[in-house]
Design a protein around this motif. Structure first.
Motif, PDB file in Angstrom:
ATOM      1  N   ARG A   1       1.308   1.289   2.299  1.00 47.06           N
ATOM      2  CA  ARG A   1       1.752   2.339   1.894  1.00 47.06           C
ATOM      3  C   ARG A   1       2.601   2.203   2.716  1.00 47.06           C
ATOM      4  NH1 ARG A   1      -0.491   6.641  -1.643  1.00 47.06           N
ATOM      5  NH2 ARG A   1       1.033   6.869  -3.441  1.00 47.06           N
TER       6      ARG A   1
ATOM      7  N   LEU B   1      -2.856   3.581 -11.076  1.00 48.09           N
ATOM      8  CA  LEU B   1      -2.183   3.142  -9.880  1.00 48.09           C
ATOM      9  C   LEU B   1      -2.726   4.659  -8.717  1.00 48.09           C
ATOM     10  CD1 LEU B   1       1.865   3.354 -10.090  1.00 48.09           C
ATOM     11  CD2 LEU B   1       0.585   2.162  -8.213  1.00 48.09           C
TER      12      LEU B   1
ATOM     13  N   LEU C   1      -5.406  -3.999   3.494  1.00 50.52           N
ATOM     14  CA  LEU C   1      -5.232  -3.350   1.908  1.00 50.52           C
ATOM     15  C   LEU C   1      -5.268  -5.016   1.403  1.00 50.52           C
ATOM     16  CD1 LEU C   1      -4.612  -0.844  -0.693  1.00 50.52           C
ATOM     17  CD2 LEU C   1      -5.216  -3.322  -1.192  1.00 50.52           C
ATOM     18  N   LEU C   2      -6.363  -5.075   0.819  1.00 42.66           N
ATOM     19  CA  LEU C   2      -6.063  -6.900   0.691  1.00 42.66           C
ATOM     20  C   LEU C   2      -6.467  -6.887  -1.121  1.00 42.66           C
ATOM     21  CD1 LEU C   2      -5.194  -9.558   1.632  1.00 42.66           C
ATOM     22  CD2 LEU C   2      -7.749 -10.012   0.801  1.00 42.66           C
ATOM     23  N   LEU C   3      -4.975  -6.772  -1.895  1.00 42.29           N
ATOM     24  CA  LEU C   3      -4.983  -6.757  -3.003  1.00 42.29           C
ATOM     25  C   LEU C   3      -5.076  -7.854  -3.786  1.00 42.29           C
ATOM     26  CD1 LEU C   3      -5.325  -4.630  -5.904  1.00 42.29           C
ATOM     27  CD2 LEU C   3      -2.307  -5.222  -5.410  1.00 42.29           C
TER      28      LEU C   3
ATOM     29  N   THR D   1      -6.326   3.304   5.136  1.00 39.84           N
ATOM     30  CA  THR D   1      -4.905   2.905   6.138  1.00 39.84           C
ATOM     31  C   THR D   1      -5.211   4.570   7.494  1.00 39.84           C
ATOM     32  OG1 THR D   1      -2.745   3.024   4.584  1.00 39.84           O
ATOM     33  CG2 THR D   1      -2.956   3.932   6.766  1.00 39.84           C
TER      34      THR D   1
ATOM     35  N   ALA E   1      -5.183   2.970  -0.905  1.00 43.10           N
ATOM     36  CA  ALA E   1      -4.320   2.915   0.275  1.00 43.10           C
ATOM     37  C   ALA E   1      -4.025   3.861   1.782  1.00 43.10           C
ATOM     38  CB  ALA E   1      -2.601   2.552   0.153  1.00 43.10           C
ATOM     39  N   ASP E   2      -3.923   5.159   1.056  1.00 44.85           N
ATOM     40  CA  ASP E   2      -4.323   6.362   1.650  1.00 44.85           C
ATOM     41  C   ASP E   2      -5.341   6.642   2.728  1.00 44.85           C
ATOM     42  OD1 ASP E   2      -1.641   6.777   1.555  1.00 44.85           O
ATOM     43  OD2 ASP E   2      -2.054   8.206   0.337  1.00 44.85           O
TER      44      ASP E   2
ATOM     45  N   LEU F   1      -1.598  -4.712   0.415  1.00 47.90           N
ATOM     46  CA  LEU F   1      -0.321  -3.938   0.074  1.00 47.90           C
ATOM     47  C   LEU F   1      -0.539  -2.797   1.514  1.00 47.90           C
ATOM     48  CD1 LEU F   1       0.672  -2.719  -2.550  1.00 47.90           C
ATOM     49  CD2 LEU F   1      -1.813  -1.888  -3.041  1.00 47.90           C
TER      50      LEU F   1
ATOM     51  N   HIS G   1       7.410   9.209  -4.931  1.00 51.37           N
ATOM     52  CA  HIS G   1       5.499   8.145  -4.815  1.00 51.37           C
ATOM     53  C   HIS G   1       5.489   6.970  -6.233  1.00 51.37           C
ATOM     54  CE1 HIS G   1       2.024   9.659  -2.777  1.00 51.37           C
ATOM     55  NE2 HIS G   1       3.428   9.804  -1.380  1.00 51.37           N
ATOM     56  N   ILE G   2       4.769   6.209  -5.368  1.00 52.23           N
ATOM     57  CA  ILE G   2       3.992   5.363  -6.585  1.00 52.23           C
ATOM     58  C   ILE G   2       3.739   5.869  -8.301  1.00 52.23           C
ATOM     59  CG2 ILE G   2       5.048   3.056  -5.743  1.00 52.23           C
ATOM     60  CD1 ILE G   2       2.129   3.579  -4.793  1.00 52.23           C
TER      61      ILE G   2
END
Lengths: 349, 349
Positions: free
Chosen positions: A115, B94, B111-113, B105, B101-102, A113, A87-88
Motif C-alpha cells: 500500500r 479487504l 507482505l507476500l500475499l 509496513t 498491510a499497514d 502487496l 482507500h481500497i
DNA sequence: GTGAAAGCGCTAACAA
DNA sequence: TTGTTAGCGCTTTCAC
C-alpha cells in the motif's frame, strides 16, 4: 550462528549438499536434477527428486536468486490517497487482487502487496530497484498520470489498471470506459429516461471517460445535457452519501441515475427507498463494475460488467512482455451491460 | 551474462563495491556505514550515505538475506474453498488485508500475499520452509483447525484470524464472537423481539461461537429456542440468498434477524424490502462486522463492530513474538454494538 | 552424464 | 576506526 535462536536443537534446514551427500553425487547434479535438466540420467534424476521429497527439501530462494540474478516476485501496489480517504474499500479491488493473485500464481510468481501513499508513488520504484520485485502492477490510476509516466521512463516494468490516456508512457489495462458509459446511458434512454443524473468524480480518468460516453449517448439521442445533473461524488464514502442527499434535497428533476460505481448506485437506491421512492418505477439506476453486491442488492442492479478475471491475466501478460523487454500495447477490455431489476419494467411516458 | 537482456547498454546496477571504490574505502565500511553502524566515523558514514544516495544505490536483498539468514517478509494467506466458493469476496477481508498491510509496513515487513486452496493448507508451510517468509498470517480459519494445528506443530510461526478453539496449538487473534452474538441478541430482545432468526453457517468456528452467544441470550431472557429459526446459510453467496428466500417462503413466524455477517444482513433486508416488509418496523435486523456498507445501506444496519485496525496490529504483534521464539497467548478482541436504524424505533408489543 | 570450481553481493568475525 | 577474509546456498561453465 546461522538460524535464529529459536530453539536449542537448531536443526539446520536440509540443503542441496545434504542431498548430494546422501545420493553420493555432487551438488551440481542435485541442482540439475531438481531443475529437471535432461542432462541428468533419468534414473539419477528421479532418485534425487525422490530423496529431496522425502527429506522435505525446500530450496533457498535467496541463494537461488542471488546466483541467477533473477526472481519471481511481482509487486502489486494499491495507492491510497490520504486526503480523499480513497482507500481500497471497494470490493471491486478485492476482486481484482484475487484475480491477480490467481493469474500470478498460475505463472509461478509471488505477489508482494504494497500500500503506497499516492503522494509518494516513487516509493514503488524502490521495490524494483532493490531487486525485490521483477515488475509492478498498480491498481488504481487515480489522478497520478504524470507520476506514472515518470516511473515508466525510469524503465520500471509497470502495468497500471486504469484508463488509457493520451501521451501515456506506461502500459495500462482497463475496460472500455467510454463505451461502458455510452451503453449504460443508451440503455436508460431506451427505457424512456430523459433526465439522467450522473454520479462520479470526473477528475478520475476512468470516470471522465464514462462521462464522455454519457455525453455521447445524449448527443446520439439528441437529448440536452444539463450541468445540474452531473454530481461530482467521490468514490463511495460518507462524502458521496452527503452529496447525494444534497442532490435529492434540491429536488432537481431527474428520472434516472448512472453511477460510476456499483457502490454509488446501491447507495443512491437506498437513499431513494428511504424517501419512499421506487426503483425502477420512479427512477431507473445503472451502476458500474458488477460487483457481487450488484446482484444481491434490492432491486438487483443493472450494471456494466468489467471482467475481473480477464483483467488479471491480461495485466500479468503485459507485465511479462515488459519484463522480457517488449513494449506491449495498452489494452482496453470489452465490457457488457448486465440488465437487472433496477431498470426493468419501465413504461415509456 | 548477468542481467536480463533487456537493453543493449546493460547498465549494471550500482553495488557496494562501486561505492567503496568511489569513496576509497572497503565494502565492509560501506556496509557498516549504510547500516548506520556507530563503529564508523560519523564523517565517513555520512559521506558514504550521501554517495549512495546520489548513485541511487539500492541494496540487493537476495544477497543480504542469504548472508544474514534473515528476511523481513511475512506471508499473508487467504485460503479459499473451491467447493463452497468461499472466496475472499467479503469486504471485511479487504479491510483486514489493508490493516495488515499497514501494520506490517509499520514494522518494516513486506507482505507476500498468497491465495491457497484450503484443501492444501500445507502449501503455506513451503512459504516458510523455503525461506521466503519469516512468518505467516492466515486470514480465515474456516473449518481447518486440524490442519492449522499441524502447521503449528511443524514450528511454523503462524497467526490465524479466527476463533479460539480448545486444543489449539496455533496462535489466533479474533473478536469475542460469543459476546458479540450475545450482545446482538440481547439488543434485539431488548427491542421487544421474541422470535429471532439466526443466519449463518455454524460449521465455522466463529459463527458457531456467535450462535452460542445467541443461545445464551435466549437462556438469560428465558426465551425458547427454535430449530426452525436457525438457517445455516453459508457466507454471502447465491446459495445463501436462495436459502433465505426459502426461509421466507416457509412463512415461519419471526420478528428479527441476527445475521453472522453484514453481507447476509444486508441481503435479507433487501429480500424483506422486496416483499414490501419494513425494517425496522416489521423486522429488526442485526449484522456482524460493521463493514462500510453497513452504514451506507438502507436502513443503516445495526451491527457488531470488529475493530479491523486493532486486529492487524495485534496479529503482527503476535507473529513477532512467535518469530522471536516466544509463545504468545491467543487474543480475543473486544467488540462493540453499533446501533443504527435497522433496530430503531421499535415499539414493544 | 557428471563433477570441480568459481562466484552472485553482501555481512561479520577477526585483525590491524 | 577501518580492512581482510571467509563464506551464506545455489547455478553454471568448463573439463572429463
Amino acid at each position: 550462528m546461522t538460524g535464529t535462536t529459536t530453539s536449542k536443537i537448531d536443526t539446520k534446514r536440509t540443503q542441496m549438499a545434504d542431498i548430494a551427500r546422501l545420493a553420493g553425487v555432487s551438488t551440481a547434479t542435485v541442482s540439475r536434477a531438481l531443475n529437471g535438466s535432461v542432462l541428468i540420467k533419468q534414473e539419477t534424476r528421479e532418485r534425487i527428486q525422490e530423496l529431496a521429497r522425502s527429506l522435505n527439501y525446500a530450496i533457498n530462494f535467496s541463494a537461488k536468486n542471488l546466483r541467477s540474478g533473477d526472481n519471481r516476485t511481482i509487486g502489486v501496489v494499491i495507492p491510497y490517497d490520504i486526503n480523499t480517504r480513497q482507500h481500497i474499500s471497494d470490493p471491486f479491488f478485492l476482486g481484482m487482487l484475487g484475480s491477480l493473485a490467481d493469474a500470478l500464481t498460475d505463472q509461478g510468481y509471488d505477489l508482494l502487496l504494497s500500500r503506497v501513499d499516492a503522494q509518494h508513488l516513487d516509493e514503488v520504484a524502490k521495490l524494483y530497484e532493490t531487486g525485490r520485485v521483477k515488475g509492478i502492477i498498480l491498481i488504481g490510476q487515480w489522478r497520478h498520470h504524470d507520476q506514472l509516466n515518470e516511473l515508466a521512463m525510469r524503465r520500471i516494468p509497470l502495468v497500471v489498471w486504469g484508463a488509457q490516456l493520451p501521451g501515456q508512457m506506461y502500459c495500462s489495462v482497463g475496460s472500455d470506459n467510454r463505451m461502458g458509459g455510452q451503453m449504460a446511458t443508451e440503455h436508460l434512454i431506451q427505457k424512456g429516461c430523459k433526465r439522467i443524473a450522473f454520479f462520479g468524480d470526473v477528475n478520475l480518468p476512468e470516470v471522465a471517460q464514462r462521462y464522455e460516453g454519457y455525453v455521447l449517448a445524449h448527443h446520439h439521442a439528441k437529448l440536452p445535457l444539463e450541468e445540474a445533473l452531473r454530481v461530482a461524488t467521490p468514490f463511495a464514502s460518507d462524502l458521496a452519501q452527503k452529496m447525494m442527499i444534497e442532490f435529492l434535497d434540491q429536488t432537481i428533476l431527474f428520472d434516472a441515475v448512472f453511477a460510476a460505481s456499483d457502490l454509488l448506485a446501491i447507495s443512491i437506491m437506498g437513499l431513494l427507498a428511504a424517501r419512499g421512492l421506487d426503483v425502477p418505477r420512479d427512477y431507473c439506476v445503472v451502476g458500474y463494475d458488477d460487483v457481487d453486491a450488484a446482484s444481491h442488492c434490492h432491486p438487483p442492479l443493472t450494471t456494466i460488467r468489467q471482467s475481473v478475471d480477464v483483467a488479471g491475466t491480461q495485466m500479468v501478460d503485459c507485465l511479462e512482455q515488459l519484463i522480457a523487454g517488449g513494449r506491449p500495447e495498452s489494452r482496453v477490455l470489452k465490457i457488457a451491460l448486465t440488465e437487472r431489476q433496477s431498470t426493468r419494467q419501465r413504461k415509456f411516458r
